[in-house]
Design a protein around this motif. Structure first.
Motif, PDB file in Angstrom:
ATOM      1  N   GLN A 159      27.792  50.942  42.946  1.00 51.12           N
ATOM      2  CA  GLN A 159      29.252  51.036  43.091  1.00 51.12           C
ATOM      3  C   GLN A 159      29.717  52.474  42.889  1.00 51.12           C
ATOM      4  O   GLN A 159      30.570  52.969  43.625  1.00 51.12           O
ATOM      5  N   ASP A 217      26.380  42.795  49.550  1.00 52.87           N
ATOM      6  CA  ASP A 217      26.181  41.366  49.496  1.00 52.87           C
ATOM      7  C   ASP A 217      27.363  40.673  48.813  1.00 52.87           C
ATOM      8  O   ASP A 217      28.095  41.306  48.052  1.00 52.87           O
ATOM      9  N   VAL A 218      27.503  39.409  49.079  1.00 51.58           N
ATOM     10  CA  VAL A 218      28.515  38.616  48.398  1.00 51.58           C
ATOM     11  C   VAL A 218      28.343  38.779  46.888  1.00 51.58           C
ATOM     12  O   VAL A 218      27.241  38.647  46.372  1.00 51.58           O
ATOM     13  N   GLY A 219      29.427  39.118  46.206  1.00 49.68           N
ATOM     14  CA  GLY A 219      29.356  39.242  44.753  1.00 49.68           C
ATOM     15  C   GLY A 219      28.878  40.584  44.239  1.00 49.68           C
ATOM     16  O   GLY A 219      28.739  40.790  43.043  1.00 49.68           O
ATOM     17  N   SER A 220      28.636  41.522  45.143  1.00 52.73           N
ATOM     18  CA  SER A 220      28.128  42.821  44.697  1.00 52.73           C
ATOM     19  C   SER A 220      29.251  43.691  44.129  1.00 52.73           C
ATOM     20  O   SER A 220      29.002  44.739  43.552  1.00 52.73           O
ATOM     21  N   GLY A 221      30.491  43.263  44.311  1.00 53.07           N
ATOM     22  CA  GLY A 221      31.594  43.996  43.696  1.00 53.07           C
ATOM     23  C   GLY A 221      32.237  45.036  44.592  1.00 53.07           C
ATOM     24  O   GLY A 221      32.437  46.186  44.217  1.00 53.07           O
ATOM     25  N   LYS A 222      32.620  44.624  45.770  1.00 50.77           N
ATOM     26  CA  LYS A 222      33.275  45.552  46.691  1.00 50.77           C
ATOM     27  C   LYS A 222      34.755  45.730  46.340  1.00 50.77           C
ATOM     28  O   LYS A 222      35.321  46.799  46.558  1.00 50.77           O
ATOM     29  N   THR A 223      35.352  44.668  45.803  1.00 50.22           N
ATOM     30  CA  THR A 223      36.794  44.711  45.564  1.00 50.22           C
ATOM     31  C   THR A 223      37.189  45.869  44.652  1.00 50.22           C
ATOM     32  O   THR A 223      38.156  46.580  44.925  1.00 50.22           O
ATOM     33  N   ILE A 224      36.440  46.066  43.604  1.00 52.69           N
ATOM     34  CA  ILE A 224      36.800  47.097  42.643  1.00 52.69           C
ATOM     35  C   ILE A 224      36.709  48.490  43.287  1.00 52.69           C
ATOM     36  O   ILE A 224      37.496  49.387  42.991  1.00 52.69           O
ATOM     37  N   PRO A 271      25.970  43.340  39.952  1.00 53.34           N
ATOM     38  CA  PRO A 271      26.370  43.580  38.561  1.00 53.34           C
ATOM     39  C   PRO A 271      25.404  42.871  37.620  1.00 53.34           C
ATOM     40  O   PRO A 271      24.846  41.832  37.968  1.00 53.34           O
ATOM     41  N   PHE A 301      35.117  46.606  33.579  1.00 54.06           N
ATOM     42  CA  PHE A 301      33.667  46.617  33.313  1.00 54.06           C
ATOM     43  C   PHE A 301      33.106  47.948  33.777  1.00 54.06           C
ATOM     44  O   PHE A 301      33.792  48.734  34.436  1.00 54.06           O
ATOM     45  N   GLU A 302      31.854  48.179  33.440  1.00 56.03           N
ATOM     46  CA  GLU A 302      31.231  49.417  33.872  1.00 56.03           C
ATOM     47  C   GLU A 302      30.714  49.241  35.294  1.00 56.03           C
ATOM     48  O   GLU A 302      30.117  48.206  35.612  1.00 56.03           O
ATOM     49  N   LEU A 303      30.918  50.241  36.128  1.00 53.54           N
ATOM     50  CA  LEU A 303      30.458  50.118  37.510  1.00 53.54           C
ATOM     51  C   LEU A 303      28.937  50.177  37.566  1.00 53.54           C
ATOM     52  O   LEU A 303      28.304  50.846  36.759  1.00 53.54           O
ATOM     53  N   THR A 304      28.383  49.479  38.531  1.00 52.63           N
ATOM     54  CA  THR A 304      26.940  49.618  38.755  1.00 52.63           C
ATOM     55  C   THR A 304      26.691  50.970  39.409  1.00 52.63           C
ATOM     56  O   THR A 304      27.627  51.602  39.911  1.00 52.63           O
ATOM     57  N   ARG A 360      43.943  39.652  42.121  1.00 54.72           N
ATOM     58  CA  ARG A 360      43.054  40.585  41.432  1.00 54.72           C
ATOM     59  C   ARG A 360      43.700  41.956  41.293  1.00 54.72           C
ATOM     60  O   ARG A 360      43.614  42.601  40.257  1.00 54.72           O
ATOM     61  N   ARG A 371      24.030  38.553  36.275  1.00 55.77           N
ATOM     62  CA  ARG A 371      24.153  37.430  37.214  1.00 55.77           C
ATOM     63  C   ARG A 371      23.026  36.449  36.990  1.00 55.77           C
ATOM     64  O   ARG A 371      21.877  36.849  36.845  1.00 55.77           O
TER      65      ARG A 371
HETATM   66  P1  ADP Z   1      32.395  40.987  46.762  1.00 55.98           P
HETATM   67  O1  ADP Z   1      31.554  42.192  46.987  1.00 55.98           O
HETATM   68  O2  ADP Z   1      31.733  39.739  47.191  1.00 55.98           O
HETATM   69  O3  ADP Z   1      33.786  41.137  47.274  1.00 55.98           O
HETATM   70  P2  ADP Z   1      33.742  40.928  44.256  1.00 55.98           P
HETATM   71  O4  ADP Z   1      34.365  42.248  44.360  1.00 55.98           O
HETATM   72  O5  ADP Z   1      34.563  39.736  44.520  1.00 55.98           O
HETATM   73  O6  ADP Z   1      32.465  40.859  45.176  1.00 55.98           O
HETATM   74  O7  ADP Z   1      33.050  40.828  42.838  1.00 55.98           O
HETATM   75  C1  ADP Z   1      32.418  39.649  42.418  1.00 55.98           C
HETATM   76  C2  ADP Z   1      32.597  39.443  40.943  1.00 55.98           C
HETATM   77  O8  ADP Z   1      31.859  40.425  40.207  1.00 55.98           O
HETATM   78  C3  ADP Z   1      34.041  39.601  40.512  1.00 55.98           C
HETATM   79  O9  ADP Z   1      34.322  38.587  39.592  1.00 55.98           O
HETATM   80  C4  ADP Z   1      34.075  40.973  39.861  1.00 55.98           C
HETATM   81  O10 ADP Z   1      35.048  41.050  38.875  1.00 55.98           O
HETATM   82  C5  ADP Z   1      32.681  41.098  39.276  1.00 55.98           C
HETATM   83  N1  ADP Z   1      32.185  42.482  39.186  1.00 55.98           N
HETATM   84  C6  ADP Z   1      32.278  43.429  40.131  1.00 55.98           C
HETATM   85  N2  ADP Z   1      31.679  44.570  39.728  1.00 55.98           N
HETATM   86  C7  ADP Z   1      31.189  44.345  38.496  1.00 55.98           C
HETATM   87  C8  ADP Z   1      30.471  45.151  37.558  1.00 55.98           C
HETATM   88  N3  ADP Z   1      30.132  46.409  37.805  1.00 55.98           N
HETATM   89  N4  ADP Z   1      30.110  44.575  36.382  1.00 55.98           N
HETATM   90  C9  ADP Z   1      30.450  43.284  36.126  1.00 55.98           C
HETATM   91  N5  ADP Z   1      31.139  42.487  36.957  1.00 55.98           N
HETATM   92  C10 ADP Z   1      31.497  43.001  38.137  1.00 55.98           C
END
Ligand code: ADP
Ligand code: MG
Length: 699
Positions: free
Chosen positions: A273, A297-304, A449, A267-270, A336, A452
């Motif tokens: 991010q 925050d939870v779900g903000s997309g830290k993993t990527i 992202p 996906f495209e990064l915010t 992942r 939501r």
């Molecule tokens: P956390 O910050 O809580 O670790 P995650 O990295 O688990 O969050 O990401 C939460 C969800 O959002 C995952 O399913 C991930 O694939 C999705 N996600 C992360 N970044 C984006 C983005 N830029 N656009 C769309 N989805 C995203």
């Protein structure tokens, strides 16, 4: 007489009182200078009795009209009542411990001043145990006509005598103290020098703002707060500078690497991010270790973001380690990472306690021999038996579960210091982050992202439970899953368990067709993981838990969370809990149940949750309401209890202290330049000289 001579030789002290002082840890005039008032009384204006209202703490002056004492009331202790009139009205002074010498201080017809807090009894104003100023004292600038200090009790020294002694000491010794900070620092902090500050804290100047002194926010009091914040920040700046000087393997990025990574992103990064990625790539490109906190925050997309950093390391042929607090989270990361790596020759390994011993040893061997590019696991990763071939990047998820020690242990797994990325899902207000993580640089992902679906949140009183259950019914029928969370009662885990068990039973009765699971603090880690897994896989449809469930676990089908006794949780904690739902594509709901007796106040506090899903806003609100001490993890973080400073009120000053500490750390790290010897002395001083009582506003 110097400030460090025995206090005995101060005018009015002598050997007997010196002993009393010693009990409080006050041995010298200097000690006494650091024995601060716990409160202040504004006695600049004598108030006519007619103008008194309840709660005022003021001086009144008048003639003694009557003295009645010694009598017993209902066979209780003897007491003394003195009526005073000033032409505008009458007031009664009451003492519940009668003593002849007390009565002798009043002569009918003579003037007297009483200082105390006004209350009303049968429409007449009165003061209980007021301070009495008679004769010369009434005009003495130590006790009247000014903002007067109220000291913590020193047993055996009457308050007025203590105040007089402090006056004497301040008058002769405050000036002899030396300011340890150079002028440029004081100016930056906007505070006066120490000498002036000490004098004013004990005896505020004529034109001072009494309410500022009472809340410990006058410039003079802030001078002391600054010292406290500075020493905190200096320690952090030192640690950070130390790490910054260590060598590390530089991992510079180039177009090719970044292009390659970008092409494979799902996906495209915010924007947030991207900013975090840029900050991280800049750091790891340097020949010194990155030491960075990634807050989001939870779900903000830290993993990527972590993944991108690991990919850069991979392209440089070095290893990364990803450490998660639980097996289940480690597994989630592993899956992942594996799916992100599909089609690339990246070798990802999971070092799990769940692996059979043989496979575990095989994984360890691959890690040791450099066949693994990215090793993922729990704290198993930092155990002694694990060796890396060329670890260059460490990533720690969910920071609040790991401390400084784990960070250090992971760092030690590498031959040269690895770059370190610490990720946390607890939004921490800026001030607190500076105080807690001053040794880390901070990146923030403050944007979610796109797409939501916000979680519908409602505060529900007990009589709304039926509707919540109906909603739950509908959701279960649609195939949804639900969390029901109960607060962990720390004082009594047993009680919490009973509550949770009961709740689970109740739910089983209400929803006999679905499986209800129970997780609680008494279970072993494995049992908890199994429960969590069964829920994740859909075997359990309702999961009742005390707050032990992992925040980071992804159960996209969970769409409802019911939080019982929501008023017992902090807002930030509620926000964390709420983050367990809303992870899929279906709309989710969060119900905050409050007991009827908790009523409106709790509901008002919790209503922020209905209004916003911004974790940082919620955290700020939480900090404002509960103060830093109660904030998640602060107690365990190693921040010393602050006496003068307050992390909420002194946010600006904390930043100044950090800036100054860093500037000094850059220019003169061992503080050897002229003008800095005072700071060195200050930092080396024995902290908290006498027993200082907390200022009253902190109690
Ligand atoms: P956390 O910050 O809580 O670790 P995650 O990295 O688990 O969050 O990401 C939460 C969800 O959002 C995952 O399913 C991930 O694939 C999705 N996600 C992360 N970044 C984006 C983005 N830029 N656009 C769309 N989805 C995203
Ligand atoms: Mg996560």
């Amino acid at each position: 007489m110097t400030s460090t001579n025995p206090i005995q030789y101060v005018k009015g002290v002598g050997p007997r009182l010196a002993e009393k002082f010693a009990v409080r840890g006050i041995r010298t005039p200097q000690d006494a200078l650091y024995f601060f008032p716990k409160a202040y009384q504004d006695r600049r204006r004598v108030v006519p009795i007619r103008e008194l209202s309840p709660g005022m703490t003021v001086p009144v002056r008048g003639k003694v009209l009557s003295v009645q004492g010694g009598g017993r009331v209902f066979r209780g202790p003897r007491r003394l009542e003195v009526v005073i009139g000033d032409g505008s009205g009458r007031i009664v002074g009451k003492w519940f411990r009668y003593h002849p010498s007390l009565a002798e201080r009043f002569q009918v017809g003579e003037p007297v001043t009483l200082c105390g807090t006004v209350r009303f009894f049968r429409l007449l104003p009165e003061m209980h145990h007021p301070e009495i100023l008679s004769g010369e004292e009434a005009g003495d600038p130590v006790h009247s006509g000014r903002i007067v200090p109220v000291y913590p009790e020193v047993e055996g020294i009457p308050p007025r005598i203590l105040r007089k002694i402090q006056w004497e000491i301040v008058r002769t010794h405050a000036d002899k103290e030396t300011e340890c900070f150079p002028t440029w620092i004081l100016e930056k902090a906007g505070v006066p020098p120490l000498q002036e500050s000490l004098a004013a804290i004990h005896f505020p100047r004529e034109d001072a703002d009494a309410s500022m002194f009472r809340t410990f926010s006058s410039p003079q009091q802030r001078r002391l707060a600054f010292g406290e914040l500075f020493s905190l920040q200096w320690a952090l700046a030192e640690r950070r500078a130390g790490i910054g000087r260590e060598p590390a393997v530089p991992l510079p990025w180039d177009r090719e690497i970044v292009g390659e990574i970008k092409r494979r992103l799902p996906f495209e990064l915010t924007r947030a991010q991207r900013r975090a990625v840029n900050e991280i790539l800049k750091d790891v490109g340097r020949p010194h270790p990155m030491h960075r906190l990634l807050q989001g925050d939870v779900g903000s997309g830290k993993t990527i973001v972590a993944w991108i950093a690991a990919m850069v390391a991979w392209r440089h042929g070095v290893q990364s380690a990803v450490m998660a607090p639980t097996e289940i989270l480690a597994e989630q990361h592993y899956r992942r990472f594996v799916s992100l790596a599909a089609g690339l020759p990246v070798r990802v390994d999971l070092l799990s306690a769940a692996l059979p011993p043989k496979e575990r040893e095989a994984a360890r061997q691959r890690i040791r021999e450099g066949e693994t590019d990215i090793a993922i696991g729990t704290h198993a990763l930092i155990q002694e038996s694990v060796e890396f071939s060329n670890l260059a990047l460490g990533i720690i998820d969910e920071q609040h579960r790991f401390g400084v020690l784990q960070r250090a242990a992971l760092r030690q797994k590498a031959k040269t210091s690895p770059h370190l990325l610490v990720m946390t899902a607890t939004p921490i207000p800026r001030t607190l982050a500076i105080a807690l993580y001053g040794d880390l640089d901070i990146s923030v992902i403050d944007e979610m992202p796109k797409g939501r679906i916000p979680i519908k949140t409602r505060v529900v009183p007990e009589n709304g439970r039926r509707q919540v259950f109906e909603e739950l019914r509908r959701e279960l029928d649609r195939g949804g899953r639900a969390y029901v969370v109960l607060p962990l009662v720390e004082e009594s885990e047993k009680l919490a368990l009973r509550d949770a068990t009961r709740t689970a039973e109740r739910l089983r009765e209400a929803f006999p067709d679905v499986e209800v699971g129970l997780l609680h603090g008494r279970m072993k880690a494995e049992e908890k993981e199994t429960g969590m897994r069964r829920f994740k896989e859909g075997e359990l449809r309702i999961l009742v838990s005390t707050t032990v469930v992992e925040v980071g676990v992804d159960v996209p089908d969970a769409t409802i969370i019911v939080i019982e006794h929501a008023e017992r949780f902090g807002l930030s904690q509620l926000h964390q809990l709420r983050g367990r739902v809303g992870r899929g594509t279906k709309p989710s709901a969060c119900y905050l149940m409050v007991g009827n007796e908790q009523g409106e106040e709790a509901s008002a506090r919790l209503s922020v949750m209905e209004q916003t899903s911004d974790g940082f806003r919620i955290a700020e609100e939480d900090l404002r309401i509960r103060g830093p001490g109660d904030f998640a993890g602060v107690r365990q973080s190693g921040i010393p209890d602050l006496v003068f400073a307050d992390l909420v009120r002194d946010a600006g000053m904390l930043q100044t202290a950090k800036d100054v500490a860093e500037e000094l750390q850059r220019k003169d790290p061992d503080l050897s330049e002229s003008g800095h010897e005072g700071i060195r002395r200050f930092l080396a001083r024995r902290p908290g000289q006498p027993q200082i009582d907390l200022p009253s506003w902190k109690q």
